[in-house]
Design an enzyme around this catalytic site. Structure first.
Site, PDB file in Angstrom:
ATOM      1  N   SER A  51      -5.320   1.277  -3.509  1.00 26.47           N
ATOM      2  CA  SER A  51      -5.684   0.490  -4.782  1.00 26.47           C
ATOM      3  C   SER A  51      -4.796   0.837  -5.668  1.00 26.47           C
ATOM      4  O   SER A  51      -4.491  -0.327  -6.602  1.00 26.47           O
ATOM      5  CB  SER A  51      -7.187   0.688  -5.158  1.00 26.47           C
ATOM      6  OG  SER A  51      -7.322   1.689  -5.611  1.00 26.47           O
ATOM      7  N   ASP A 345      -9.793   1.547 -15.427  1.00 25.01           N
ATOM      8  CA  ASP A 345     -11.409   1.450 -15.099  1.00 25.01           C
ATOM      9  C   ASP A 345     -11.364   3.055 -14.704  1.00 25.01           C
ATOM     10  O   ASP A 345     -10.733   3.875 -14.663  1.00 25.01           O
ATOM     11  CB  ASP A 345     -11.495   0.468 -13.894  1.00 25.01           C
ATOM     12  CG  ASP A 345     -11.068   0.608 -12.704  1.00 25.01           C
ATOM     13  OD1 ASP A 345     -10.594   1.973 -12.400  1.00 25.01           O
ATOM     14  OD2 ASP A 345     -11.066  -0.222 -11.861  1.00 25.01           O
ATOM     15  N   HIS A 348      -8.961   3.854 -11.672  1.00 34.57           N
ATOM     16  CA  HIS A 348      -7.605   3.453 -11.930  1.00 34.57           C
ATOM     17  C   HIS A 348      -6.901   3.561 -13.189  1.00 34.57           C
ATOM     18  O   HIS A 348      -7.317   2.965 -14.156  1.00 34.57           O
ATOM     19  CB  HIS A 348      -7.261   1.923 -11.232  1.00 34.57           C
ATOM     20  CG  HIS A 348      -8.008   1.949 -10.072  1.00 34.57           C
ATOM     21  ND1 HIS A 348      -9.384   1.363  -9.942  1.00 34.57           N
ATOM     22  CD2 HIS A 348      -7.669   1.986  -8.770  1.00 34.57           C
ATOM     23  CE1 HIS A 348      -9.703   1.434  -8.470  1.00 34.57           C
ATOM     24  NE2 HIS A 348      -8.643   1.816  -7.727  1.00 34.57           N
TER      25      HIS A 348
END
Ligand SMILES: *[C@@H]1O[C@H](CO)[C@@H](O)[C@H](O)[C@H]1NC(C)=O
Ligand SMILES: *[C@@H]1O[C@H](CO)[C@@H](O)[C@H](O)[C@H]1NC(C)=O
Ligand SMILES: *[C@@H]1O[C@H](CO)[C@@H](O)[C@H](O)[C@H]1NC(C)=O
Length: 380
Positions: A51, A345, A348
């Site tokens: 990600s 978040d 991340h």
């Protein structure tokens, strides 16, 4: 909800003002362009990973939405709408592409096979790991990403002929971020994994699989690898929350840090070995752990105000991964100035943090990036 709208407007305003004001006050803001490029054949950027690097491949996974970020407020700061990137704006590969004067690198699943390698392409998938078991069924594992690359390389040979195709693949820079999910998944969802595997054995398995994919990229003709090692996972908001849940005060989760401290040195050792074993193999190692650890200890030095709590999420440290109202939690908080935050978040980095990493990967200094920096990998 009204409150959220105001916050989003503030984010948009912040974005506009960042166009006018210098975006950061660190030195060397405008990295030097690569030199000695033949104008007719730009060096392609080919991306693999999780990600941290996914530009929206997971948007095309129809069977599950667990590892998707194609909803607001993801992307708001820079793209103004969600793209599938797990941050408020650009990722590290986006910045590297900018520094190399390439256009934005597209997700593989958006472009399909044809000629993707000449322009550069991104195979990364949020939630992916080096182990095929990691989040199996919901993500494109590193091994599957490699298979997609091999298929694209086959198409490239059919299109350009062997010689020209070989040149494209040989000159390309390969950027890789993988491994975090192999540890996060058992740490968060399946701690019993570490009862059946000694940490050293588990780490050797993860690094062994990364090494085997690097060898396969080399066998396909790839030569220049830029690799993001593991950050201080234990200090990510999601694991500070896990520390709280386990009765702690939100310190960095020691068990996670211990795994990272086994993983990074082993990976570094294997890379040195590959450089000796594989003809023409060159790599750039970025010490993500040390850079983030230093930032967490001294936020103003790198232009941050908040390095423990995420910008977006809920619960202590906003470590509950509910940004955007997914995962069964509708309510979430969103900060006004994501630029002040190291983490967007629970798991991340923010765009500002990605900019910091990309800048250090691109141009050193040698205490955090080596033996090559990414900029020199773009040179011939
Ligand atoms: C790769 O991972 C698998 C588990 O997915 C493991 O059985 C195998 O030994 C690993 N390979 C290497 C070279 O470590
Ligand atoms: C790397 O060196 C720079 C000076 O060139 C220094 O400011 C920085 O703190 C060092 N970083 C690490 C992580 O050691
Ligand atoms: C996240 O929040 C939801 C709803 O409040 C709660 O049910 C869940 O347990 C929280 N998760 C964690 C890891 O705290």
């Amino acid at each position: 909800m009204a409150n959220l709208h105001i916050q989003l407007h503030l984010v948009a305003l912040f974005f506009l003002s960042s166009l006018i004001l210098p975006s950061n006050c660190l030195p060397a803001l405008h990295p030097k362009p690569p030199v000695a490029l033949h104008p007719k054949s730009p060096v392609a950027l080919i991306v693999f990973g999780d990600s941290l690097f996914d530009p929206g491949n997971n948007n095309y996974i129809k069977t599950t939405t667990t590892f998707q970020a194609n909803f607001p407020p993801y992307g708001e700061t820079y793209f103004k709408s969600p793209t599938g990137r797990f941050t408020n704006g650009r990722t590290i590969p986006d910045f590297i592409a900018e520094f190399a004067k390439l256009s934005l690198i597209s997700p593989y699943l958006q472009t399909g096979h044809h000629e993707v390698l000449t322009k550069g392409v991104n195979f990364a998938s949020g939630g992916a790991g080096a182990l095929v078991e990691t989040n199996k069924g919901s993500v494109i594992s590193l091994h599957m990403q490699f298979n997609n690359f091999r298929e694209a390389n086959k198409q490239l040979r059919l299109k350009l002929g062997k010689r020209a195709a070989r040149r494209v693949v040989k000159n390309a820079v390969y950027l890789i971020s993988i491994g975090s999910n192999d540890y996060l998944n058992p740490l968060i969802n399946n701690p019993s994994m570490f009862k059946s595997h000694a940490p050293q054995d588990f780490v050797a398995m993860v690094v062994g699989n990364i090494t085997s994919v690097l060898k396969k990229i080399h066998r396909e003709g790839g030569r220049k690898i830029g690799i993001l090692t593991l950050g201080p996972l234990g200090c990510f908001p999601r694991l500070r929350l896990a520390n709280v849940a386990a009765g702690g005060n939100g310190e960095c989760l020691e068990q996670a840090t211990a795994l990272v401290k086994l993983h990074n040195p082993l990976l570094s050792q294997k890379l040195q070995l590959l450089q000796k074993q594989l003809k023409g193999f060159k790599y750039s190692y970025f010490d993500f752990f040390t850079v983030y650890t230093e930032t967490i200890q001294n936020p103003p030095k790198y232009g941050f105000k908040e390095v423990k709590s995420a910008c977006c999420g809920s619960g202590p440290f906003r470590g509950n991964f509910s940004c955007g109202g997914k995962r069964g939690v509708k309510e979430y908080e969103l900060c006004h100035y994501p630029k002040d935050y190291l983490f967007f978040d629970a798991e991340h980095p923010s765009e500002a943090a990605n900019f910091l990493s990309a800048r250090l990967m691109w141009g050193g200094p040698s205490n955090v990036t080596g033996p090559y920096d990414i900029r020199s990998l773009f040179m011939r």
